[in-house]
Design an enzyme around this catalytic site. Structure first.
Site, PDB file in Angstrom:
ATOM      1  N   TYR A 178       0.844  -1.203   0.000  1.00 21.40           N
ATOM      2  CA  TYR A 178       0.000   0.000   0.000  1.00 21.40           C
ATOM      3  C   TYR A 178       0.877   1.252   0.000  1.00 21.40           C
ATOM      4  CZ  TYR A 178      -3.684  -3.401   1.021  1.00 21.40           C
ATOM      5  OH  TYR A 178      -4.532  -4.474   0.962  1.00 21.40           O
ATOM      6  N   ARG A 329      -5.309 -14.953  10.926  1.00 22.44           N
ATOM      7  CA  ARG A 329      -6.154 -16.106  10.605  1.00 22.44           C
ATOM      8  C   ARG A 329      -6.359 -17.038  11.800  1.00 22.44           C
ATOM      9  NH1 ARG A 329      -3.449 -18.312   5.263  1.00 22.44           N
ATOM     10  NH2 ARG A 329      -1.566 -17.722   6.403  1.00 22.44           N
ATOM     11  N   CYS A 352      -5.840 -22.974  12.437  1.00 22.67           N
ATOM     12  CA  CYS A 352      -6.080 -22.523  11.054  1.00 22.67           C
ATOM     13  C   CYS A 352      -5.369 -23.452  10.079  1.00 22.67           C
ATOM     14  CB  CYS A 352      -5.557 -21.090  10.913  1.00 22.67           C
ATOM     15  SG  CYS A 352      -5.322 -20.572   9.218  1.00 22.67           S
ATOM     16  N   CYS A 358     -10.956 -17.358   3.957  1.00 23.90           N
ATOM     17  CA  CYS A 358     -11.169 -16.001   4.471  1.00 23.90           C
ATOM     18  C   CYS A 358     -10.839 -14.962   3.401  1.00 23.90           C
ATOM     19  CB  CYS A 358     -10.351 -15.764   5.737  1.00 23.90           C
ATOM     20  SG  CYS A 358      -8.664 -16.396   5.665  1.00 23.90           S
ATOM     21  N   CYS A 369     -14.818 -18.202   7.874  1.00 26.92           N
ATOM     22  CA  CYS A 369     -13.754 -19.177   8.128  1.00 26.92           C
ATOM     23  C   CYS A 369     -14.274 -20.599   7.915  1.00 26.92           C
ATOM     24  CB  CYS A 369     -13.251 -19.025   9.562  1.00 26.92           C
ATOM     25  SG  CYS A 369     -12.006 -20.248  10.001  1.00 26.92           S
ATOM     26  N   GLU A 420     -22.255 -43.792  11.080  1.00 29.82           N
ATOM     27  CA  GLU A 420     -21.272 -43.614  10.002  1.00 29.82           C
ATOM     28  C   GLU A 420     -21.062 -44.951   9.301  1.00 29.82           C
ATOM     29  OE1 GLU A 420     -19.319 -41.275   8.287  1.00 29.82           O
ATOM     30  OE2 GLU A 420     -18.690 -43.106   7.257  1.00 29.82           O
ATOM     31  N   LYS A 438      -1.113 -30.822   2.630  1.00 33.00           N
ATOM     32  CA  LYS A 438      -2.501 -30.724   3.105  1.00 33.00           C
ATOM     33  C   LYS A 438      -2.675 -31.379   4.487  1.00 33.00           C
ATOM     34  CE  LYS A 438      -5.782 -29.427   1.048  1.00 33.00           C
ATOM     35  NZ  LYS A 438      -6.552 -29.915  -0.080  1.00 33.00           N
TER      36      LYS A 438
HETATM   37  C1  LIG Z   1      -9.536 -35.036  -2.488  1.00 28.08           C
HETATM   38  C2  LIG Z   1     -10.360 -33.976  -1.876  1.00 28.08           C
HETATM   39  C3  LIG Z   1      -9.760 -32.804  -1.455  1.00 28.08           C
HETATM   40  C4  LIG Z   1     -10.521 -31.796  -0.888  1.00 28.08           C
HETATM   41  N1  LIG Z   1      -9.877 -30.675  -0.470  1.00 28.08           N
HETATM   42  C5  LIG Z   1     -10.612 -29.683   0.082  1.00 28.08           C
HETATM   43  C6  LIG Z   1      -9.989 -28.491   0.542  1.00 28.08           C
HETATM   44  O1  LIG Z   1      -8.786 -28.339   0.461  1.00 28.08           O
HETATM   45  N2  LIG Z   1     -10.758 -27.513   1.061  1.00 28.08           N
HETATM   46  C7  LIG Z   1     -12.114 -27.641   1.159  1.00 28.08           C
HETATM   47  O2  LIG Z   1     -12.757 -26.716   1.628  1.00 28.08           O
HETATM   48  N3  LIG Z   1     -12.742 -28.761   0.748  1.00 28.08           N
HETATM   49  C8  LIG Z   1     -12.023 -29.782   0.213  1.00 28.08           C
HETATM   50  N4  LIG Z   1     -12.660 -30.916  -0.201  1.00 28.08           N
HETATM   51  C9  LIG Z   1     -14.121 -31.008  -0.033  1.00 28.08           C
HETATM   52  C10 LIG Z   1     -14.476 -31.381   1.405  1.00 28.08           C
HETATM   53  O3  LIG Z   1     -13.724 -32.479   1.826  1.00 28.08           O
HETATM   54  C11 LIG Z   1     -15.961 -31.652   1.502  1.00 28.08           C
HETATM   55  O4  LIG Z   1     -16.672 -30.510   1.084  1.00 28.08           O
HETATM   56  C12 LIG Z   1     -16.375 -32.004   2.938  1.00 28.08           C
HETATM   57  O5  LIG Z   1     -15.678 -33.133   3.401  1.00 28.08           O
HETATM   58  C13 LIG Z   1     -17.887 -32.280   2.991  1.00 28.08           C
HETATM   59  O6  LIG Z   1     -18.205 -32.627   4.303  1.00 28.08           O
HETATM   60  P1  LIG Z   1     -19.515 -33.471   4.638  1.00 28.08           P
HETATM   61  O7  LIG Z   1     -19.453 -33.757   6.081  1.00 28.08           O
HETATM   62  O8  LIG Z   1     -20.698 -32.775   4.105  1.00 28.08           O
HETATM   63  O9  LIG Z   1     -19.386 -34.809   3.798  1.00 28.08           O
HETATM   64  P2  LIG Z   1     -18.265 -35.942   3.769  1.00 28.08           P
HETATM   65  O10 LIG Z   1     -16.944 -35.422   4.101  1.00 28.08           O
HETATM   66  O11 LIG Z   1     -18.441 -36.585   2.440  1.00 28.08           O
HETATM   67  O12 LIG Z   1     -18.725 -36.933   4.908  1.00 28.08           O
HETATM   68  C14 LIG Z   1     -19.913 -37.693   4.779  1.00 28.08           C
HETATM   69  C15 LIG Z   1     -19.799 -38.935   5.633  1.00 28.08           C
HETATM   70  O13 LIG Z   1     -21.032 -39.620   5.537  1.00 28.08           O
HETATM   71  C16 LIG Z   1     -20.788 -41.009   5.404  1.00 28.08           C
HETATM   72  N5  LIG Z   1     -21.934 -41.619   4.755  1.00 28.08           N
HETATM   73  C17 LIG Z   1     -22.326 -41.549   3.463  1.00 28.08           C
HETATM   74  N6  LIG Z   1     -23.459 -42.231   3.273  1.00 28.08           N
HETATM   75  C18 LIG Z   1     -23.806 -42.727   4.465  1.00 28.08           C
HETATM   76  C19 LIG Z   1     -24.893 -43.515   4.920  1.00 28.08           C
HETATM   77  N7  LIG Z   1     -25.856 -43.903   4.101  1.00 28.08           N
HETATM   78  N8  LIG Z   1     -24.913 -43.870   6.210  1.00 28.08           N
HETATM   79  C20 LIG Z   1     -23.936 -43.476   7.091  1.00 28.08           C
HETATM   80  N9  LIG Z   1     -22.899 -42.746   6.698  1.00 28.08           N
HETATM   81  C21 LIG Z   1     -22.843 -42.369   5.413  1.00 28.08           C
HETATM   82  C22 LIG Z   1     -19.518 -41.069   4.581  1.00 28.08           C
HETATM   83  O14 LIG Z   1     -18.856 -42.297   4.758  1.00 28.08           O
HETATM   84  C23 LIG Z   1     -18.727 -39.893   5.164  1.00 28.08           C
HETATM   85  O15 LIG Z   1     -17.942 -40.297   6.258  1.00 28.08           O
HETATM   86  C24 LIG Z   1     -11.915 -31.951  -0.758  1.00 28.08           C
HETATM   87  C25 LIG Z   1     -12.531 -33.137  -1.171  1.00 28.08           C
HETATM   88  C26 LIG Z   1     -11.763 -34.143  -1.713  1.00 28.08           C
HETATM   89  C27 LIG Z   1     -12.415 -35.406  -2.141  1.00 28.08           C
HETATM   90  C1  LIG Z   2      -8.662 -11.993   4.701  1.00 30.30           C
HETATM   91  C2  LIG Z   2      -7.410 -11.284   5.113  1.00 30.30           C
HETATM   92  C3  LIG Z   2      -7.426  -9.911   5.254  1.00 30.30           C
HETATM   93  C4  LIG Z   2      -6.276  -9.236   5.668  1.00 30.30           C
HETATM   94  N1  LIG Z   2      -6.328  -7.893   5.862  1.00 30.30           N
HETATM   95  C5  LIG Z   2      -5.247  -7.235   6.353  1.00 30.30           C
HETATM   96  C6  LIG Z   2      -5.312  -5.849   6.682  1.00 30.30           C
HETATM   97  O1  LIG Z   2      -6.360  -5.214   6.597  1.00 30.30           O
HETATM   98  N2  LIG Z   2      -4.179  -5.268   7.140  1.00 30.30           N
HETATM   99  C7  LIG Z   2      -3.012  -5.948   7.305  1.00 30.30           C
HETATM  100  O2  LIG Z   2      -2.028  -5.367   7.739  1.00 30.30           O
HETATM  101  N3  LIG Z   2      -2.938  -7.258   7.033  1.00 30.30           N
HETATM  102  C8  LIG Z   2      -4.015  -7.923   6.571  1.00 30.30           C
HETATM  103  N4  LIG Z   2      -3.943  -9.266   6.338  1.00 30.30           N
HETATM  104  C9  LIG Z   2      -2.693  -9.987   6.636  1.00 30.30           C
HETATM  105  C10 LIG Z   2      -2.726 -10.565   8.048  1.00 30.30           C
HETATM  106  O3  LIG Z   2      -2.683  -9.581   9.031  1.00 30.30           O
HETATM  107  C11 LIG Z   2      -1.540 -11.529   8.283  1.00 30.30           C
HETATM  108  O4  LIG Z   2      -0.360 -10.809   8.124  1.00 30.30           O
HETATM  109  C12 LIG Z   2      -1.558 -12.714   7.329  1.00 30.30           C
HETATM  110  O5  LIG Z   2      -2.831 -13.302   7.322  1.00 30.30           O
HETATM  111  C13 LIG Z   2      -0.516 -13.787   7.694  1.00 30.30           C
HETATM  112  O6  LIG Z   2      -0.548 -14.139   9.035  1.00 30.30           O
HETATM  113  P1  LIG Z   2      -1.503 -15.272   9.652  1.00 30.30           P
HETATM  114  O7  LIG Z   2      -1.291 -16.530   8.868  1.00 30.30           O
HETATM  115  O8  LIG Z   2      -1.059 -15.407  11.051  1.00 30.30           O
HETATM  116  O9  LIG Z   2      -2.893 -14.781   9.511  1.00 30.30           O
HETATM  117  C14 LIG Z   2      -5.079  -9.953   5.909  1.00 30.30           C
HETATM  118  C15 LIG Z   2      -5.073 -11.335   5.748  1.00 30.30           C
HETATM  119  C16 LIG Z   2      -6.217 -12.009   5.362  1.00 30.30           C
HETATM  120  C17 LIG Z   2      -6.172 -13.506   5.228  1.00 30.30           C
HETATM  121  S1  SF4 Z   3     -10.654 -19.639   6.375  1.00 29.70           S
HETATM  122 FE1  SF4 Z   3      -8.986 -21.123   6.302  1.00 29.70          FE
HETATM  123  S2  SF4 Z   3      -7.133 -19.823   6.188  1.00 29.70           S
HETATM  124 FE2  SF4 Z   3      -8.784 -18.485   6.830  1.00 29.70          FE
HETATM  125  S3  SF4 Z   3      -8.672 -18.522   9.061  1.00 29.70           S
HETATM  126 FE3  SF4 Z   3     -10.156 -20.092   8.504  1.00 29.70          FE
HETATM  127  S4  SF4 Z   3      -8.942 -21.974   8.354  1.00 29.70           S
HETATM  128 FE4  SF4 Z   3      -7.501 -20.262   8.338  1.00 29.70          FE
END
Ligand SMILES: Cc1cc2nc3c(=O)[nH]c(=O)nc-3n(C[C@H](O)[C@H](O)[C@H](O)COP(=O)(O)OP(=O)(O)OC[C@H]3O[C@@H](n4cnc5c(N)ncnc54)[C@H](O)[C@@H]3O)c2cc1C
Ligand SMILES: Cc1cc2nc3c(=O)[nH]c(=O)nc-3n(C[C@H](O)[C@H](O)[C@H](O)COP(=O)(O)O)c2cc1C
Ligand code: SF4
Length: 656
Positions: A178, A329, A352, A358, A369, A420, A438
């Protein structure tokens, strides 16, 4: 526990009760007129209630103008401190945080060439030298000396407003590209007058802001936040900006101007991944910068560095890296981090996971979040009512949605039972945590299990949610959180061949792929992360990624995409955007080039089909037996963790 974290400290004339700082985070919770809402004040109050010693607010524009057309703002829902009208708004904020025992300082700024709003006079953003941001490309022009003086006075006026409102101090935002950062950096400041050139001249704007403040408020606490390293060497621009060596010189200048503390950050918009980091950055990766600054100055040093773990934070204070630890965060994810740390309830901390939801939500309805559904809703939601009276609720599915619903219901006094189908909790998170970097997804599974255990939630594994199994529990209510399954479109011939697998099969290890030629179709987050997983060197695979959209990574947040691509591209993986899958045969697949219609045939040993997921709906017999069944998570709408946890939370919160 963690005695170093909980020692008081002085920032100028302000005594802060501990070493924990809520770093600034733009929230977009204000109204369109830049006024503080209950949502905003309740958000900060909850951070103080959780035990944070010093709450630093989001950055607030200081230069007058309307919310649209303001010269030096980032979005239309920022807290404006541009006129005296802000004083009652600031007082509301100060009172809310003070009532919970915290100190609060506001971060004040001018967005410079990274702003969204342009000078009313000529439609340009203002900057030291008229250099465009290589990220925003907002049209910009060099400021006149009069304009610099005007902006300096605006910083002083905003500080006076803060003081009048009972705010405990201000943080000058000199980081993240900035306006002040642009003046500090040799990359963006090419002026030949007294505001450019050597370090002292580039810092002059800060010196004059401090002179202005000190003339009217000699003892008012002032912190400066700045990027001690801009990491421009990690971009095509090269090593042209502030590096740590220059950052240390700048810090010494700040100390001379009577600044009370330094908040060390990093990066600009052009190096955004070094400022708010995606998963590829580990805790502590930039803490050495803070240490170098601390060794050079005698005022308190605050720093963030993906800080998540109280033991690590305590240690870096003890070892003299920093005086105060900061995070934005972590405290969005869990405002009660300090209290839980102090009481040794480490497993209960929502750590986090660096997913950047976010940041993605900043410009929409306001920051949310993935792992803390209450964040940003503290005002309207209040604490869940404790009126469950032991009534039993069956939840089908132990993914993040079902687990969130279960522990909230248990806290309310209901008696939740999770059915489950599989032998483990976590749902799709058990695949999501397998791609490189991850592993933090495990934290989410971990604290959800802890909450469920703590509140005595009964989890019946290997138990599908059939009519009989649900009826056997004689529930008062039923929540369907059965998640989603990968899509295999019947319209594409060959999707059910043995050579076709899905990301969950690969990531779970059910299908081990070593030394294979692999074609990944679909480059959304799951596809691209599965490709990265398969392209890891020790697996010996050759990986090609095909994508129908014009660009790889459709729907992905650009920071996450940059992070993953930074690792995937060097593996030599082939990337084929603009290719639509038409047909799969054993060992080969036909694609149509979207722009020319040309047919392309790819060969492979295995094709990983990553075309998204589809929610598993409530089966008809279950619906007939339980017509009031509530649907949550991916089952309701296949999405991401944020949707899963928030719908699970709301299902439990709203149950009457
Ligand atoms: C490879 C991969 C990577 C991902 N990475 C991200 C990410 O980085 N960030 C993100 O935000 N999202 C990510 N997602 C998506 C995220 O995982 C899903 O959105 C989230 O898990 C959904 O949660 P849920 O509880 O609704 O369902 P699920 O996680 O699908 O859980 C549902 C549960 O219900 C059970 N179930 C199903 N049918 C039945 C039944 N009939 N009876 C009893 N149990 C049953 C299943 O076994 C499962 O344990 C990813 C998904 C995948 C596949
Ligand atoms: C959604 C978001 C908004 C942010 N806004 C600001 C801000 O207004 N001013 C600032 O100095 N930093 C801002 N930051 C940076 C954070 O203050 C911080 O430096 C950054 O998220 C890394 O640290 P952390 O992982 O501990 O959150 C922002 C970060 C995020 C994720
Ligand atoms: S949204 Fe994701 S990155 Fe942001 S505070 Fe929540 S867990 Fe952390």
């Amino acid at each position: 526990m963690f005695d170093n974290l909980f020692k008081p400290i002085k920032i100028g004339s302000l005594e802060v009760k501990n070493r924990i700082v809520n770093e600034p985070m733009g929230l977009s919770y204000c109204d369109e007129n830049g006024k503080c809402t209950d949502r905003e004040s309740a958000f900060y109050a909850e951070r103080a209630k959780g035990g944070i010693g010093l709450v630093l607010t989001e950055c607030m524009p200081v230069v007058p103008g309307g919310p649209i057309g303001v010269r030096g703002g980032g979005n239309s829902r920022q807290f404006l401190v541009t006129t005296d009208d802000a004083i009652p708004e600031l007082k509301k904020l100060a009172d809310a945080v003070h009532a919970e025992g915290g100190a609060v300082m506001i971060e004040i700024y001018h967005s410079g060439n990274q702003g969204e709003y342009y000078s009313e006079a000529d439609g340009l953003t203002l900057s030291p030298s008229g250099q465009e941001s290589a990220l925003t490309h907002a049209p910009t022009r060099a400021m006149t000396v009069d304009e610099i003086h005007e902006v300096i006075q605006c910083f002083v006026d905003a500080t006076v407003r803060a003081q009048k409102a009972g705010i405990d101090g201000v943080e000058l935002h000199g980081a993240h590209g900035y306006l002040i950062n642009e003046f500090l950096s040799p990359y963006s400041n090419h002026r030949t007058d007294e505001y450019g050139g050597n370090t002292e001249n580039r810092c002059r704007i800060v010196k004059e802001i401090m002179e202005g403040i000190r003339a009217v408020l000699p003892d008012y606490p002032v912190i400066i936040r700045y990027s001690a390293d801009e990491y421009l060497r990690c971009t095509p621009a090269g090593d042209v900006g502030i590096t740590l060596e220059e950052g240390v010189k700048i810090a010494k200048e700040f100390e001379k101007y009577g600044i009370d503390a330094i908040d060390v950050s990093a990066g600009t918009y052009e190096t955004m991944n070094w400022a708010w980091e995606p998963v590829g950055f580990e805790q502590g990766w930039k803490i050495g910068n803070a240490k170098a600054v601390k060794e050079a100055v005698n005022i308190p040093v605050i720093a963030c560095s993906v800080l998540r773990d109280p033991a690590y934070c305590d240690k870096i204070i003890a070892e003299g890296y920093v005086d105060m630890v900061g995070s934005a965060r972590q405290f969005l994810a869990d405002p009660y981090w300090p209290t839980k740390a102090k009481e040794g309830r480490i497993n209960e901390i929502r750590r986090c996971i660096s997913c950047l939801n976010c940041m993605e939500t900043l410009m929409g309805d306001g920051v949310g979040c993935s792992i803390n559904p209450r964040a940003g809703h503290e005002a309207e939601l209040g604490k869940p009512a404790k009126d469950g009276d032991g009534r039993k609720v069956v939840i089908v599915g132990a993914g993040p949605s079902g687990m969130e619903a279960a522990h909230v219901l248990a806290e309310r006094g209901f008696k939740p039972v999770i059915l489950e189908a599989k032998a483990q909790t976590g749902g799709q998170l058990n695949y999501a945590d397998k791609a490189p970097f991850k592993y933090r997804i495990d934290w989410l599974m971990g604290f959800q299990r802890t909450f469920c255990e703590k509140h005595g939630v009964q989890i019946k594994l290997d138990t599908p949610g059939t009519v009989e199994n649900i009826q056997a529990e004689e529930p008062y209510a039923v929540i369907w959180a059965a998640g989603a399954a990968p899509v295999k479109p019947g319209s594409i011939p060959g999707v059910n061949l043995d050579c076709v697998v899905t990301p969950p099969q690969v990531l779970s290890g059910d299908v081990m792929l070593l030394g294979k030629k692999i074609c990944v179709v679909g480059s959304g987050m799951t596809g691209i992360e599965t490709a990265e997983f398969l392209a890891e060197k020790d697996k010996g695979n050759t990986v090609d990624v095909y994508e129908m959209a014009e660009k790889i990574g459709p729907g992905m947040h650009f920071q996450t995409l940059i992070d993953v691509m930074g690792r995937l591209v060097p593996t030599g993986a082939g990337l084929f955007p603009g290719h639509k899958l038409i047909e799969i045969r054993e060992g080969e697949a036909d694609f149509e080039k979207v722009d020319t219609g040309e047919k392309v045939t790819a060969t492979f040993d295995v094709l990983v089909l990553s075309l998204g997921t589809r929610g598993l709906p409530v089966p008809e017999d279950v619906k007939a037996a339980f017509p009031d069944i509530i649907v949550a998570g991916d089952a309701e709408h296949a999405g991401r963790i944020a949707h899963a946890t928030s719908t699970g939370y709301m299902a439990a919160y709203n149950l009457k």
